[in-house]
Scaffold this motif. Structure first.
Motif, short mmCIF file in Angstrom:
data_model
loop_
_atom_site.label_atom_id
_atom_site.label_comp_id
_atom_site.label_asym_id
_atom_site.label_seq_id
_atom_site.Cartn_x
_atom_site.Cartn_y
_atom_site.Cartn_z
N LEU A 226 -15.91 0.39 55.45
CA LEU A 226 -15.14 -0.65 54.78
C LEU A 226 -13.67 -0.60 55.15
O LEU A 226 -13.12 0.47 55.39
N THR A 227 -13.05 -1.77 55.18
CA THR A 227 -11.59 -1.81 55.22
C THR A 227 -11.04 -1.58 53.82
O THR A 227 -10.06 -0.87 53.63
N SER A 228 -11.68 -2.19 52.81
CA SER A 228 -11.29 -1.98 51.41
C SER A 228 -12.46 -2.29 50.52
O SER A 228 -13.39 -3.00 50.90
N LEU A 229 -12.42 -1.74 49.30
CA LEU A 229 -13.46 -1.98 48.30
C LEU A 229 -12.79 -2.32 46.98
O LEU A 229 -11.97 -1.55 46.48
N THR A 230 -13.16 -3.47 46.41
CA THR A 230 -12.65 -3.89 45.11
C THR A 230 -13.83 -4.19 44.19
O THR A 230 -14.69 -5.00 44.54
N ILE A 231 -13.87 -3.53 43.04
CA ILE A 231 -14.91 -3.77 42.04
C ILE A 231 -14.23 -4.09 40.73
O ILE A 231 -13.46 -3.29 40.21
N ARG A 232 -14.50 -5.29 40.20
CA ARG A 232 -13.85 -5.73 38.96
C ARG A 232 -14.89 -6.21 37.94
O ARG A 232 -15.87 -6.87 38.31
N ASN A 233 -14.66 -5.90 36.69
CA ASN A 233 -15.38 -6.51 35.57
C ASN A 233 -16.89 -6.49 35.76
O ASN A 233 -17.58 -7.48 35.54
N SER A 234 -17.41 -5.34 36.16
CA SER A 234 -18.83 -5.23 36.47
C SER A 234 -19.46 -4.05 35.75
O SER A 234 -18.77 -3.12 35.32
N LYS A 235 -20.79 -4.10 35.62
CA LYS A 235 -21.54 -3.07 34.92
C LYS A 235 -22.60 -2.47 35.85
O LYS A 235 -23.29 -3.21 36.56
N PHE A 236 -22.71 -1.15 35.80
CA PHE A 236 -23.69 -0.44 36.61
C PHE A 236 -24.42 0.58 35.75
O PHE A 236 -23.83 1.18 34.85
N ASP A 237 -25.70 0.79 36.05
CA ASP A 237 -26.35 1.97 35.51
C ASP A 237 -25.87 3.19 36.28
O ASP A 237 -25.29 4.10 35.71
N ILE A 238 -26.12 3.21 37.59
CA ILE A 238 -25.61 4.27 38.45
C ILE A 238 -25.03 3.63 39.71
O ILE A 238 -25.70 2.87 40.40
N LEU A 239 -23.77 3.92 39.98
CA LEU A 239 -23.10 3.44 41.18
C LEU A 239 -22.99 4.61 42.15
O LEU A 239 -22.24 5.55 41.91
N GLU A 240 -23.77 4.56 43.23
CA GLU A 240 -23.74 5.64 44.21
C GLU A 240 -22.84 5.25 45.37
O GLU A 240 -23.14 4.35 46.15
#
Length: 429
Positions: A226-240
């Motif tokens: 990735l050049t960049s990673l943006t995660i906003r306003n989200s729900k995860f059980d497990i984020l690997e």
């Protein structure tokens, strides 16, 4: 032939079952003489319709019919159509696939540009992909409903460049791209969201944004480039995260997750704001040994100097009482579950509640402000300037081997029975 094209060719040789799919009723495209003639001859279509879209409704593009190999589809609106079997095209541009089905399909083109998939379904495992170019490709309100939980049998929605997934659903699929990749308002089960790739020794990096999405099960971003990673306003059980290589910045804000596990291979900065990690069992349900994990915020040791800045602000972590990781010279039970690596230039931990944290802070400047914990380990950290403000580590602090050039500990609150280890450290309290 490039490795990517070899990959596409191999997929093209795969026989994909469509058993058990519920399909719409459609007529063979060959039984629609006008539409068929204009579809097969782009020049004839342009002469007949000019810039007007050709509309094809309720057509069956299936096995045993026409060979569409290397055809170009341009300026066509497909509605209520079904595509299955192997369909390999040269180019698809300025097309709409509305309320279409791709049951078990192997649907590919070397270039897909200005294409909208609207309310369309894969109905189980399928492969939809672009081999070389993808520009302004959008999936809106589509369902990628894989049915086989074996990750070796996942289908793939894969685009070599830009792609957007909006209000989509599904599970047991690879859903990804190599360029600008957006996930917005989606609801997924377990998926692979590995973006970016290596091809013939060249690295292709994706710029990924995940916004207002919900992911059940395990979401694997593992080994993304990735050049960049943006995660906003989200729900995860497990984020690997799993060894994802980020050239630039990671921004995670407004996220709720059971756990974010495994480290980034590389990143320039990691910022996590206004997020809560509950601490869930990350072992498979059939495994008798439960393993509770919460937050891993660090990069691989070999790329540690590339990590310049780390900011955790308004972050809350839940239970993290067990882990497969141990901290040397720990105080009492394992100080584990949340591992946080500092940035080489600066580390800020502000307004956070983390019951147990292992902090590796080789940083020029560290600010810990309004921090609440039961136990924290700073073992072997090397810090230029360390400032505590309103820091409440109630039970135990491990400063074993820690070296600090400038310390402001006035804001480190002392408690009756609080254990503090300073063996091999120059910290004096």
């Amino acid at each position: 032939m490039t490795s990517r094209r070899r990959f596409l060719a191999l997929l093209g040789m795969t026989s994909l079952t469509t058993t058990g799919c519920t399909r719409m009723t459609a007529k063979k495209i060959e039984e629609m003489p006008r539409e068929y003639a204009l579809l097969m001859d782009p020049e004839k279509r342009r002469k007949a319709l000019g810039d007007q879209r050709l509309k094809i409704s309720s057509a069956d593009f299936g096995l045993g019919g026409t060979d569409f190999y290397k055809l170009e589809w341009e300026n066509i609106h497909f509605y209520d159509c079904i595509f299955y079997g192997v369909i390999h095209l040269s180019r698809i541009s300025n097309c709409i696939f509305e309320h279409c089905q791709f049951p078990g399909s192997n649907f590919q083109a070397y270039a897909i540009e200005e294409v909208l998939f609207l309310r369309s379904d894969t109905i189980g495992g399928a492969n939809l992909m672009a081999g070389n170019k993808s520009k302004n490709v959008r999936f809106v309100e589509c369902d990628f409903g894989g049915k086989n939980p074996d990750d070796n049998r996942y289908g793939a929605i894969y685009f070599n460049e830009d792609v957007s997934y909006e209000r989509c659903t599904g599970q047991y699929m690879h859903v990804s791209g190599n360029g600008i990749v957006n996930y917005r308002d989606c609801k997924f089960g377990s998926i692979y969201a590995k973006n970016g790739t290596w091809d013939n020794g060249k690295q292709y990096r994706a710029t990924v944004t995940i916004d207002n999405c919900t992911f059940k099960g395990e979401t694997q971003i593992a080994r993304s480039s990735l050049t960049s990673l943006t995660i906003r306003n989200s729900k995860f059980d497990i984020l690997e995260i799993g060894q994802s290589d980020v050239l630039g910045d990671v921004l995670i804000e407004g996220v709720q997750a059971g756990a974010m596990v495994d480290m980034f291979a590389n990143a320039r900065s990691i910022t996590i704001r206004n997020s809560r990690f509950r601490g869930v069992n990350v072992n498979p349900e059939e495994n008798y040994y439960k393993l509770y994990r919460s937050l891993d915020c660090f990069v691989s040791l070999g790329d540690r100097k590339s990590l310049k800045s780390v900011v955790l602000e308004n972050v809350e972590c839940g239970r993290d009482d067990q882990s497969d990781r141990n901290v040397a010279n720990q105080v009492g039970e394992a100080v584990s579950g949340c591992w946080i690596m500092g940035g080489q230039d600066s580390t800020v931990i502000r307004n956070c509640t983390i019951p147990k944290a292992a902090l590796w802070l080789d940083s020029a400047d560290v600010l810990i402000d309004n921090f609440t914990a039961d136990k924290s380990s700073f073992v072997t950290s090397k810090i230029g300037s360390l400032t505590f403000r309103n820091t409440n580590i109630v039970k135990a602090i491990d400063f074993t081997g820690v070296q600090v050039q400038k310390l402001d500990a006035k804001g480190l609150v002392r408690y009756t029975g609080q254990q503090i280890l300073t063996d091999g450290s120059n910290i004096q309290l």
